[in-house]
Design an enzyme around this catalytic site. Structure first.
Site, short mmCIF file in Angstrom:
data_model
loop_
_atom_site.label_atom_id
_atom_site.label_comp_id
_atom_site.label_asym_id
_atom_site.label_seq_id
_atom_site.Cartn_x
_atom_site.Cartn_y
_atom_site.Cartn_z
N VAL A 91 0.78 -1.19 -0.42
CA VAL A 91 0.33 0.38 0.18
C VAL A 91 0.98 1.53 0.14
O VAL A 91 1.55 0.69 0.60
CB VAL A 91 -0.67 -0.20 1.57
CG1 VAL A 91 -1.81 1.06 0.85
CG2 VAL A 91 -2.40 -1.49 1.49
N GLY A 97 -2.28 2.51 7.42
CA GLY A 97 -2.79 2.76 8.35
C GLY A 97 -4.59 3.46 8.54
O GLY A 97 -5.55 3.27 9.30
N GLY A 101 -4.47 -2.23 3.25
CA GLY A 101 -4.24 -3.70 3.91
C GLY A 101 -4.57 -4.88 4.25
O GLY A 101 -4.45 -5.95 3.26
N ASN A 128 11.84 -5.67 7.85
CA ASN A 128 10.50 -5.30 8.41
C ASN A 128 9.42 -5.21 9.80
O ASN A 128 9.16 -5.59 9.02
CB ASN A 128 9.66 -5.10 6.81
CG ASN A 128 8.65 -4.46 6.59
OD1 ASN A 128 8.28 -3.84 7.60
ND2 ASN A 128 8.06 -4.05 5.05
N TYR A 135 0.95 -8.78 10.48
CA TYR A 135 0.87 -10.37 10.33
C TYR A 135 0.76 -10.81 11.71
O TYR A 135 0.37 -12.21 11.95
CB TYR A 135 2.26 -11.13 9.63
CG TYR A 135 2.59 -10.08 7.73
CD1 TYR A 135 1.45 -10.06 7.43
CD2 TYR A 135 3.20 -9.42 7.38
CE1 TYR A 135 0.93 -9.43 5.84
CE2 TYR A 135 3.48 -9.59 6.09
CZ TYR A 135 2.31 -9.60 5.27
OH TYR A 135 2.17 -8.35 4.27
N GLU A 147 9.26 -23.20 13.69
CA GLU A 147 9.61 -24.34 12.34
C GLU A 147 11.08 -24.24 11.98
O GLU A 147 11.16 -25.80 12.22
CB GLU A 147 8.41 -24.89 11.80
CG GLU A 147 6.96 -25.20 12.35
CD GLU A 147 6.64 -25.80 11.37
OE1 GLU A 147 6.59 -25.92 10.07
OE2 GLU A 147 4.70 -25.44 11.17
#
Length: 169
Positions: A91, A97, A101, A128, A135, A147
């Protein structure tokens, strides 16, 4: 501001490429982008479609402008079957905001549900932190932490070297 998330069409390719370049600048990798509008057209809208794309379009004062995109494609898990890989979610900075996204990511997750995909995979650069945090807030799991999976890549001569091994068999 009115934002619409929709399936990309061929005439969006220049706008998508402009956003790809914005993303590359953000990731400090603009010198690595070799993409051309023609390649996007061929690969996304030609006879063989190698990716799908949704765009966020800002509609304001009778004009519209692409302000974000999500590009994805199908992959396959030998353990769970069909999956999606989200290559890019971007975006433009001035529209962040505002939920754009989340709408874009939601559009991919909706496809995953419709197509009965078991997973949505994606990669994030380690530096990032804003994206990693975002996320994780959405319920994503960092596979490197959980993992110990590592993402690898072959390019150029490494691909050629491996392909030559096929001829030797």
């Amino acid at each position: 501001m009115s934002t619409v998330v929709r399936t990309a069409v061929e005439t969006d390719c220049q706008g998508i490429l402009d956003l790809i370049m914005e993303l590359a600048v953000y990731e400090k990798m603009e010198d690595q982008v070799k993409m051309k509008v023609e390649t996007l057209r061929d690969d996304g809208f030609g006879a063989d479609k190698y990716f799908q794309c949704n765009v966020a379009e800002n509609q304001e004062n009778g004009t519209s402008k692409l302000i974000g995109y999500v590009l994805y494609y199908y992959i396959y898990s030998t353990w769970e079957g069909k999956c999606l890989y989200m290559e890019d979610l971007y975006v433009s900075p001035e529209y962040r905001g505002r939920g754009v996204g989340s709408k874009l990511m939601g559009s991919v997750c909706k496809v995953a549900i419709e197509k009965k995909c078991a997973r949505v995979h994606f990669a994030v650069l380690g530096w990032n932190k804003p994206s990693i945090d975002y996320y994780k807030r959405q319920g994503a799991v960092d596979l490197t932490d959980v993992e110990d999976w590592h993402l690898f890549r072959l390019t150029g001569s490494a691909i050629e070297k491996m392909a030559a091994k096929c001829d030797a068999v």
